[in-house]
Scaffold this active site. Structure first.
Site, PDB file in Angstrom:
ATOM      1  N   GLU A  51      -3.524   6.248  -4.659  1.00 47.18           N
ATOM      2  CA  GLU A  51      -3.369   5.211  -3.645  1.00 47.18           C
ATOM      3  C   GLU A  51      -3.338   3.872  -4.352  1.00 47.18           C
ATOM      4  O   GLU A  51      -4.273   3.519  -5.080  1.00 47.18           O
ATOM      5  CB  GLU A  51      -4.492   5.228  -2.615  1.00 47.18           C
ATOM      6  CG  GLU A  51      -4.337   4.086  -1.618  1.00 47.18           C
ATOM      7  CD  GLU A  51      -5.036   4.300  -0.298  1.00 47.18           C
ATOM      8  OE1 GLU A  51      -5.000   3.375   0.531  1.00 47.18           O
ATOM      9  OE2 GLU A  51      -5.618   5.387  -0.090  1.00 47.18           O
ATOM     10  N   GLU A  60     -10.579  12.530   7.403  1.00 45.83           N
ATOM     11  CA  GLU A  60      -9.788  12.201   6.214  1.00 45.83           C
ATOM     12  C   GLU A  60     -10.756  12.251   5.026  1.00 45.83           C
ATOM     13  O   GLU A  60     -11.821  11.638   5.082  1.00 45.83           O
ATOM     14  CB  GLU A  60      -9.194  10.809   6.369  1.00 45.83           C
ATOM     15  CG  GLU A  60      -8.254  10.378   5.267  1.00 45.83           C
ATOM     16  CD  GLU A  60      -7.671   8.988   5.521  1.00 45.83           C
ATOM     17  OE1 GLU A  60      -6.578   8.708   5.005  1.00 45.83           O
ATOM     18  OE2 GLU A  60      -8.322   8.182   6.226  1.00 45.83           O
ATOM     19  N   TYR A  78      -7.117  14.529  -2.146  1.00 41.95           N
ATOM     20  CA  TYR A  78      -6.984  13.932  -0.818  1.00 41.95           C
ATOM     21  C   TYR A  78      -6.508  14.971   0.186  1.00 41.95           C
ATOM     22  O   TYR A  78      -5.684  15.829  -0.129  1.00 41.95           O
ATOM     23  CB  TYR A  78      -5.964  12.795  -0.906  1.00 41.95           C
ATOM     24  CG  TYR A  78      -5.666  12.134   0.418  1.00 41.95           C
ATOM     25  CD1 TYR A  78      -6.510  11.159   0.912  1.00 41.95           C
ATOM     26  CD2 TYR A  78      -4.568  12.507   1.174  1.00 41.95           C
ATOM     27  CE1 TYR A  78      -6.259  10.556   2.138  1.00 41.95           C
ATOM     28  CE2 TYR A  78      -4.298  11.922   2.382  1.00 41.95           C
ATOM     29  CZ  TYR A  78      -5.149  10.951   2.869  1.00 41.95           C
ATOM     30  OH  TYR A  78      -4.909  10.366   4.074  1.00 41.95           O
ATOM     31  N   TYR A 116     -11.664  12.409   0.609  1.00 46.17           N
ATOM     32  CA  TYR A 116     -11.291  12.021  -0.748  1.00 46.17           C
ATOM     33  C   TYR A 116     -12.325  12.538  -1.746  1.00 46.17           C
ATOM     34  O   TYR A 116     -13.528  12.491  -1.482  1.00 46.17           O
ATOM     35  CB  TYR A 116     -11.286  10.497  -0.908  1.00 46.17           C
ATOM     36  CG  TYR A 116     -10.330   9.713  -0.063  1.00 46.17           C
ATOM     37  CD1 TYR A 116      -9.155   9.195  -0.605  1.00 46.17           C
ATOM     38  CD2 TYR A 116     -10.619   9.424   1.270  1.00 46.17           C
ATOM     39  CE1 TYR A 116      -8.290   8.431   0.159  1.00 46.17           C
ATOM     40  CE2 TYR A 116      -9.756   8.662   2.041  1.00 46.17           C
ATOM     41  CZ  TYR A 116      -8.591   8.166   1.482  1.00 46.17           C
ATOM     42  OH  TYR A 116      -7.741   7.402   2.241  1.00 46.17           O
ATOM     43  N   ASN A 164       0.844  -1.194   0.000  1.00 46.72           N
ATOM     44  CA  ASN A 164       0.000   0.000   0.000  1.00 46.72           C
ATOM     45  C   ASN A 164       0.881   1.247   0.000  1.00 46.72           C
ATOM     46  O   ASN A 164       1.889   1.292   0.703  1.00 46.72           O
ATOM     47  CB  ASN A 164      -0.914   0.009   1.228  1.00 46.72           C
ATOM     48  CG  ASN A 164      -2.027   1.040   1.117  1.00 46.72           C
ATOM     49  OD1 ASN A 164      -2.220   1.646   0.076  1.00 46.72           O
ATOM     50  ND2 ASN A 164      -2.754   1.235   2.200  1.00 46.72           N
TER      51      ASN A 164
END
Length: 250
Positions: A207, A112, A103, A114, A72
């Site tokens: 990502e 958080e 992001y 997106y 990741n």
């Protein structure tokens, strides 16, 4: 998902007074990117990630990856600010679990967030039973679904914490265009999703999880040719607990 985040302040012209960040790219001027004093750059990868990341001039970067199971990373470039018309252009392709999106983070409350522009055919980023859809709205020449998911005792920019993730997911995937961040923040607010104080800038990032892919992105520059759109996958292998909630118009 992201385990930690590193933003690096890149000084491009120390003698120049920083320009306002609200509406930086309204004129679509490719030279605007050269006149900004501060560029936010993100690079994070876990110990299983296999990637080749190249940071180019100003808002440009490229990344190629072949991640094994458990790999990741999150990389990207962008700007410090809040509401803006965020232009970007480039290419993105993947045969695994990866996505392209704007992001960032806020604090007080910790969130958080997106804005998902594209992702691979094998993975919808809202494919999780903890996700809840709040409805749809139109901006940037397309339609976005608004989702929220809780992260419990997870890594964040302030350490291990419990916090929500806010998601705008484009219903027709594309690579390149303008993201009106103010419109997304306002839609989340109409859904009852409250952001806090913006931290560390926002980036147009990649990502990459399990699988292969490649991307070359430039933040701050509009596409010069027609951008192809592809209908977003609607299949979810993990059904959200709350169903039939995406019908609301925000």
């Amino acid at each position: 998902m992201l385990k930690s985040i590193v933003f690096i302040l890149a000084t491009l012209a120390a003698a120049i007074v920083a320009a306002p960040t609200i509406g930086l790219f309204e004129r679509g001027d490719t030279d605007l990117i050269k006149r900004q004093q501060r560029i936010a750059t993100q690079y994070w990868a876990n110990d299983k990630a296999d990637l080749d990341w190249v940071s180019g001039p100003a808002g440009a970067y490229s990344v190629n990856w072949t991640n094994p199971s458990g790999g990741n990373f999150v990389v990207g470039k962008g700007y410090f600010g809040q509401g803006m018309l965020f232009n970007y252009t480039g290419t993105f392709s993947t045969t695994g679990n990866a996505y392209l999106g704007l992001y960032g983070w806020t604090t007080d409350p910790l969130v958080e967030y997106y804005v998902i522009e594209n992702f691979g055919d094998k993975h919808n980023p809202t494919d999780n039973s903890n996700h809840t859809c709040y409805g749809t709205f139109n901006t940037d020449g397309g339609t976005y679904e608004v989702w929220m998911k809780w992260r419990v005792n997870a890594p964040s920019i302030i350490g291990t914490a419990t916090f929500p993730q806010f998601w705008s997911v484009r219903t027709k995937r594309h690579v390149g265009g303008t993201i009106n961040t103010t419109a997304h923040f306002a839609a989340w607010a109409r859904a009852g999703l409250k952001l806090g104080k913006h931290r560390d800038g926002m980036v147009i990032g990649i990502e990459g999880q399990t699988g292969q892919g490649a991307a070359a992105i430039t933040a701050g520059v509009r596409p010069t040719t027609t951008v192809k759109e592809t209908t977003t996958l609607v299949h979810h292998s993990e059904r959200p607990r709350a169903t039939n909630t995406c019908t609301r118009k925000l």
